[in-house]
Design an enzyme around this catalytic site. Structure first.
Site, PDB file in Angstrom:
ATOM      1  N   GLY A  72     -17.075  -1.949  19.350  1.00 47.77           N
ATOM      2  CA  GLY A  72     -16.093  -2.642  20.183  1.00 47.77           C
ATOM      3  C   GLY A  72     -15.138  -1.656  20.809  1.00 47.77           C
ATOM      4  O   GLY A  72     -15.499  -0.499  21.063  1.00 47.77           O
TER       5      GLY A  72
ATOM      6  N   THR B 279       0.849  -1.189   0.000  1.00 47.71           N
ATOM      7  CA  THR B 279       0.000   0.000   0.000  1.00 47.71           C
ATOM      8  C   THR B 279       0.886   1.242   0.000  1.00 47.71           C
ATOM      9  O   THR B 279       1.721   1.413   0.894  1.00 47.71           O
ATOM     10  CB  THR B 279      -0.914  -0.014   1.242  1.00 47.71           C
ATOM     11  OG1 THR B 279      -1.699  -1.203   1.192  1.00 47.71           O
ATOM     12  CG2 THR B 279      -1.838   1.192   1.248  1.00 47.71           C
TER      13      THR B 279
ATOM     14  N   CYS C 181      -3.168  -2.340   8.848  1.00 43.08           N
ATOM     15  CA  CYS C 181      -3.644  -1.521   7.731  1.00 43.08           C
ATOM     16  C   CYS C 181      -4.461  -0.307   8.131  1.00 43.08           C
ATOM     17  O   CYS C 181      -4.133   0.812   7.735  1.00 43.08           O
ATOM     18  CB  CYS C 181      -4.483  -2.377   6.788  1.00 43.08           C
ATOM     19  SG  CYS C 181      -3.473  -3.506   5.849  1.00 43.08           S
TER      20      CYS C 181
ATOM     21  N   ASN D  91      -9.968   1.397   2.743  1.00 39.46           N
ATOM     22  CA  ASN D  91      -9.633   1.194   4.151  1.00 39.46           C
ATOM     23  C   ASN D  91     -10.118   2.350   5.012  1.00 39.46           C
ATOM     24  O   ASN D  91     -10.597   2.141   6.128  1.00 39.46           O
ATOM     25  CB  ASN D  91      -8.125   0.991   4.316  1.00 39.46           C
ATOM     26  CG  ASN D  91      -7.731  -0.469   4.098  1.00 39.46           C
ATOM     27  OD1 ASN D  91      -8.603  -1.320   3.926  1.00 39.46           O
ATOM     28  ND2 ASN D  91      -6.456  -0.756   4.099  1.00 39.46           N
TER      29      ASN D  91
HETATM   30  C1  UDX Z   1      -8.089  -4.700   6.662  1.00 48.08           C
HETATM   31  C2  UDX Z   1      -9.032  -4.640   5.438  1.00 48.08           C
HETATM   32  O1  UDX Z   1     -10.277  -5.277   5.763  1.00 48.08           O
HETATM   33  C3  UDX Z   1      -8.370  -5.303   4.242  1.00 48.08           C
HETATM   34  O2  UDX Z   1      -9.208  -5.173   3.095  1.00 48.08           O
HETATM   35  C4  UDX Z   1      -7.021  -4.636   3.980  1.00 48.08           C
HETATM   36  O3  UDX Z   1      -6.343  -5.283   2.937  1.00 48.08           O
HETATM   37  C5  UDX Z   1      -6.155  -4.638   5.237  1.00 48.08           C
HETATM   38  O4  UDX Z   1      -6.876  -4.063   6.337  1.00 48.08           O
HETATM   39  P1  UDX Z   1      -7.325  -6.543   8.447  1.00 48.08           P
HETATM   40  O5  UDX Z   1      -6.419  -5.485   8.997  1.00 48.08           O
HETATM   41  O6  UDX Z   1      -6.790  -7.920   8.257  1.00 48.08           O
HETATM   42  O7  UDX Z   1      -7.889  -6.068   7.012  1.00 48.08           O
HETATM   43  O8  UDX Z   1      -8.569  -6.658   9.441  1.00 48.08           O
HETATM   44  P2  UDX Z   1     -10.150  -6.454   9.434  1.00 48.08           P
HETATM   45  O9  UDX Z   1     -10.809  -7.762   9.555  1.00 48.08           O
HETATM   46  O10 UDX Z   1     -10.601  -5.573   8.358  1.00 48.08           O
HETATM   47  O11 UDX Z   1     -10.333  -5.725  10.865  1.00 48.08           O
HETATM   48  C6  UDX Z   1      -9.648  -4.512  11.165  1.00 48.08           C
HETATM   49  C7  UDX Z   1      -9.952  -4.041  12.564  1.00 48.08           C
HETATM   50  O12 UDX Z   1     -11.279  -3.541  12.644  1.00 48.08           O
HETATM   51  C8  UDX Z   1      -9.850  -5.105  13.664  1.00 48.08           C
HETATM   52  O13 UDX Z   1      -9.181  -4.533  14.774  1.00 48.08           O
HETATM   53  C9  UDX Z   1     -11.289  -5.434  14.004  1.00 48.08           C
HETATM   54  O14 UDX Z   1     -11.441  -5.860  15.330  1.00 48.08           O
HETATM   55  C10 UDX Z   1     -11.941  -4.092  13.772  1.00 48.08           C
HETATM   56  N1  UDX Z   1     -13.379  -4.199  13.436  1.00 48.08           N
HETATM   57  C11 UDX Z   1     -13.780  -4.775  12.261  1.00 48.08           C
HETATM   58  C12 UDX Z   1     -14.338  -3.679  14.314  1.00 48.08           C
HETATM   59  O15 UDX Z   1     -13.998  -3.144  15.387  1.00 48.08           O
HETATM   60  N2  UDX Z   1     -15.657  -3.758  13.964  1.00 48.08           N
HETATM   61  C13 UDX Z   1     -16.077  -4.304  12.794  1.00 48.08           C
HETATM   62  O16 UDX Z   1     -17.301  -4.321  12.557  1.00 48.08           O
HETATM   63  C14 UDX Z   1     -15.108  -4.835  11.922  1.00 48.08           C
END
Ligand code: UDX
Length: 450
Positions: free
Chosen positions: A260, A121, A267, A215
């Site tokens: 939460g 990225t 990311c 993102n």
């Molecule tokens: C993210 C993007 O989803 C992905 O497309 C990109 O390539 C990289 O960043 P990732 O960091 O693996 O992926 O995690 P993700 O499942 O998206 O969750 C990110 C954070 O958001 C976590 O800390 C999760 O706990 C939090 N989250 C997610 C919430 O607090 N509430 C939600 O409803 C969803």
């Protein structure tokens, strides 16, 4: 020898390894290059340096097609397309640190046969800057394609093989066509994909922006629902019901509406900051993103207030943290809420014990002054309060009566709204989730004009 195009992948972190093994699974021979000789040796032995469900099995299955080396020339000899998946961590200013990307660019020879395919990225404008560098270095024949990665940790293999979309930014020419061809199996439903992943073939800058904007939007959705949760706590509404009602509107969608204790990971925090910084550097003040970041920081700290409300002073109190990774199914501790939370608790004089089913080793390197337990029950024994930080499935199976009897106190803060609050209360716990409406139900809501 496979009939599919061979590729090189530079950088064997999450994105690099998943990209490499994903294309190997689709039939390509893949040369993975990393400057870390120790890591390359471990990969050659079949040891996978990260925890990602299904990754080790897929590496094993495709061993014949995967080469791990520190020698870039092996990749240059065998492949025309070199996928770049090196880290772009944040600098103190919030900009992305592109030094690893530039090291790769500088290591490329003059060639009319090769292309860099950027998976890391990067800020909008990076592709253009790299093409300028290639020209200055007499390598103007080197092609450049932007191909941002959208995988989520914990479901990375599925995300690669069955994506929502694939974004390819280029200026026309063989390289963009070759990358499109590589992805064709996952874009064509009859070949296995169930989501009918769409191809977005566009210019380089727009491709770079799709990643940052996606993102930032998802992070905004989380901060939004977290603020709704905070208002629910004041008004007695239940954010889980509210999110369900909102999410059924097609235009809103039900995903990323889980309240939460804040988002973390490699990311979201980095990319939201990078987009804010990029806008600022170009003279635009991106107001909304400031709020998204601030809400997230405050959200991690609100738990402290909940603990103080129930326990009074935290000095000498033993607090157990269940789950330390930034989310379940990963050992990644980057920007995990547990980091801020444990540091704040220790600063307030509490004794902190943590447990994570997978991330304990990583957590041990980062969590200063936190005692690490080998199981949830070990962490809970003798605790005055518990904070469920990461929603690992095993915590859903906790025997709540046993939890209540093994603790010294009885406060249970569910930072991810994982458990059934009524069951926890009947087991004798003082249970609080996030935004679950504990304000007394007034006859007339505060502020109502009725
Ligand atoms: C993210 C993007 O989803 C992905 O497309 C990109 O390539 C990289 O960043 P990732 O960091 O693996 O992926 O995690 P993700 O499942 O998206 O969750 C990110 C954070 O958001 C976590 O800390 C999760 O706990 C939090 N989250 C997610 C919430 O607090 N509430 C939600 O409803 C969803």
């Amino acid at each position: 020898m496979s009939s599919r195009e061979p590729i090189g992948v530079i950088g064997t972190g999450y994105v690099g390894l998943v990209t490499a093994v994903g294309f190997a699974e689709l039939g390509s021979d893949v040369v993975c290059v990393d400057i870390d000789a120790g890591k390359v040796e471990r990969l050659q032995r079949g040891e996978i340096p990260i925890y990602e469900p299904g990754l080790a099995e897929l590496v094993e299955k495709n061993r014949e097609r995967l080469t791990f080396t520190t020698d870039l020339s092996v990749a240059l000899d065998r492949a025309r397309l070199l996928f770049v998946a090196v880290g772009t961590p944040p600098t103190y200013s919030g900009d992305a640190d592109l030094s690893a990307v530039h090291a790769v660019v500088n290591a490329m020879p003059a060639s009319d046969r090769h292309a860099l395919v950027m998976k890391s990225t990067v800020p909008v404008g990076t592709g253009e800057a790299i093409k300028r560098v290639f020209e200055e270095q007499g390598k103007s024949g080197f092609r450049y394609v932007s191909c941002p990665e959208f995988l989520k940790e914990g479901s990375a293999i599925d995300d690669f093989l069955d994506p929502d979309r694939v974004v390819i930014g280029d200026e026309g020419g063989w390289a963009g066509d070759a990358v499109t061809e590589l992805y064709r199996p996952v874009l064509t439903p009859e070949l296995g994909g169930s989501k009918r992943g769409e191809l977005v073939r566009t210019d380089i800058k727009s491709a770079e922006m799709v990643k940052l904007a996606s993102n930032a939007f998802l992070a905004t959705k989380i901060s939004f629902i977290n603020e709704i949760a905070n208002v629910c706590e004041e008004t007695g509404a239940d954010v889980v019901e509210v999110a369900k009602g909102m999410g059924l509107d097609d235009r809103i969608g039900s995903k990323f509406l889980k309240a939460g204790i804040g988002f973390g990971g490699s990311c979201f925090p980095k990319d939201v900051n990078a987009l804010k910084q990029l806008a600022g550097n170009s003279g635009y003040h991106f107001q909304l993103l400031n709020a998204v970041i601030e809400v997230n920081e405050l959200q991690k700290r609100r738990v402290i207030g909940k603990l103080q409300k129930n326990l009074g002073s935290l000095v000498g109190k033993r607090i157990a943290l269940l789950g330390l990774a930034f989310k379940p199914e990963t050992d990644d501790m980057r920007e995990a809420s547990s980091l801020v939370l444990s540091a704040r608790l220790i600063a307030d004089g509490a004794e902190v014990v943590g447990y994570d089913p997978i991330a304990a080793e990583e957590a041990g390197k980062l969590l200063k002054g936190v005692e690490l337990a080998g199981s949830a029950s070990e962490a809970l024994a003798g605790a005055d309060a518990v904070v469920l930080v990461t929603e690992w499935p095993e915590f859903k199976e906790l025997d709540l009566a046993a939890v209540a009897s093994s603790m010294r106190g009885n406060v249970f803060i569910d930072g991810r709204n994982l458990l059934d609050g009524d069951a926890a209360r009947s087991a004798g716990l003082v249970y609080e989730g996030i935004g679950r409406g504990y304000a007394p139900q007034a006859d007339v809501p505060a502020g109502s004009s009725l």
